[in-house]
Enzyme design. Structure first.
Site, PDB file in Angstrom:
ATOM      1  N   TRP A 101      44.958  38.983  66.153  1.00  0.00           N
ATOM      2  CA  TRP A 101      44.426  37.815  66.495  1.00  0.00           C
ATOM      3  C   TRP A 101      44.522  37.483  68.051  1.00  0.00           C
ATOM      4  O   TRP A 101      43.573  37.008  68.837  1.00  0.00           O
ATOM      5  CB  TRP A 101      45.047  36.440  65.741  1.00  0.00           C
ATOM      6  N   ASP A 168      48.002  29.355  69.284  1.00  0.00           N
ATOM      7  CA  ASP A 168      47.325  29.658  68.077  1.00  0.00           C
ATOM      8  C   ASP A 168      48.191  29.558  66.969  1.00  0.00           C
ATOM      9  O   ASP A 168      48.956  30.500  66.906  1.00  0.00           O
ATOM     10  CB  ASP A 168      46.373  30.820  68.090  1.00  0.00           C
ATOM     11  N   LYS A 192      44.587  28.233  56.419  1.00  0.00           N
ATOM     12  CA  LYS A 192      45.899  29.268  56.027  1.00  0.00           C
ATOM     13  C   LYS A 192      46.777  28.149  55.583  1.00  0.00           C
ATOM     14  O   LYS A 192      47.359  28.173  54.594  1.00  0.00           O
ATOM     15  CB  LYS A 192      46.501  29.965  57.400  1.00  0.00           C
TER      16      LYS A 192
END
Ligand SMILES: *Cc1c(COP(=O)(O)O)cnc(C)c1O
Length: 356
Positions: A101, A168, A192
């Site tokens: 990511w 993030d 998530k």
């Protein structure tokens, strides 16, 4: 039948949240209308949006110097929006590469402006978190990824710096106490650990914005969304509602202090079994182990089908490892009860008893 859901994302949500959400699809707020068929500008929905924004600030314990907005496009759109809104024309941004990511965030930032990768754990397949790296004091911001969802590492201590910190937090937001005031911008895809797919939360310090010198496209401009109270255009109404219910569930049960303790118990229980069990081993450096995504392999890969049979019979779902890592990944997001981890640990013990 109860399924023990270890899915990495979209991940498990509290059962009561699913039930309330289902009800709102039929009859929202006793309007005899579905939440899916009313205006986002109706009074009833405006209240949802306001609470969904305020609850984030409350859980992060920040004041009015911050704004919270909800956007579509997933965390992946934030990989572009962050540099677009914070990276100045002549400045540069600093990134730490801790996995897939982070790499994607770096790729987008490089398209927007001058981007430097100041530390990376790519040399060891992202199995640790880089530490002690030098942070340029003149960068516009430092971008971090708090939890590496795919490889299973987690930043336990955030670096100290005077430049704006951007993070993030998609896969560990509200899983533990963080000092939110140390960050200029925090973002997270909801699916998530804080809601369903479709909504992305962005919390940003107002004074960090408006400095790029760039002519801004409206939909990619945080200030436009802030000015519109996160309703510049039609927001993802249903995912935001389910996110609100999930945050209210967290608050009601004891908030961050409660969930941090529970998440630690869950992680300790599973890592302890991985370390004791002669048929399994963890894939990442111990001190950087994620409390959210637990990655492990069996040292007798030929026996994997046997283990798979045992956990499937125990109604466990979603522990197959990411295709880049293989083996197993158990995601222990907030809504996963301790009891489910115990069931997984029991299947690991059973496997060892039969095959070691
Ligand atoms: C899943 C994930 C993303 C991507 O989220 P999308 O909403 O699918 O764009 C980004 N960052 C992290 C840390 C993730 O776990």
């Amino acid at each position: 039948m109860k399924i023990h859901n270890f899915s990495a994302g979209p991940g498990i949500l509290p059962a009561e949240v699913l039930k309330q959400s289902a009800e709102a699809c039929i009859n929202f707020d006793n309007l005899n209308l579905s939440l899916l068929e009313i205006s986002h500008r109706s009074k009833n929905y405006e209240k949802v949006m306001l609470e969904a924004r305020n609850t984030v600030k409350e859980l992060f314990e920040v004041g009015d110097e911050y704004e919270v907005i909800y956007l579509g496009g997933g965390a992946s759109t934030q990989f572009a929006m962050v540099p677009y809104n914070l990276l100045t024309e002549n400045g540069h941004a600093a990134y730490v590469n801790t996995g897939v990511w982070a790499s994607k965030a770096i790729k987008e930032a490089k398209i927007i402006g001058n981007t430097k990768v100041i530390a990376s754990s790519e040399d060891k397949k992202f199995t640790y978190v880089p530490k002690g790296y030098e942070i340029p004091t003149d960068a516009d911001y430092l971008h971090l990824t708090s939890n590496n969802t795919i490889y299973g590492t987690q930043i336990k201590q955030f670096p100290k710096t005077n430049i704006p910190l951007v993070c993030d937090m998609s896969s560990d937001i509200f899983s533990r106490k963080v000092n939110a005031k140390d960050f200029s911008l925090i973002y997270a895809g909801a699916q998530k650990n804080m809601g369903p797919a479709g909504a992305t939360m962005v919390m940003v310090r107002k004074d960090a914005l408006g400095k790029t010198g760039r002519k801004m496209l409206s939909m990619l401009d945080y200030q436009v969304h802030i000015k519109g109270d996160s309703m510049y255009n039609t927001p993802p109404v249903f995912p935001i509602y389910v996110t609100l219910l999930t945050l209210q569930w967290l608050k009601k049960n004891g908030g961050i202090a409660w969930i941090e303790k529970l998440n630690q118990q869950k992680a300790d229980l599973l890592y302890n079994e991985i370390d004791c069990n002669s048929l399994f081993y963890g894939t990442v450096v111990k001190e950087d182990r994620s409390n959210m995504n637990v990655c492990f392999l069996t040292n007798k890969p030929e026996l994997e089908p046997e283990f798979d049979k045992i956990w499937k019979d125990a109604n466990i779902s979603g522990i197959r490892g990411h295709r880049d890592v293989g083996g197993y990944r158990a995601s222990l997001y907030n809504a996963l009860p301790l009891e489910s981890v115990q069931v997984l640990v029991d299947t690991m013990k059973e496997f060892e008893k039969k095959f070691a």
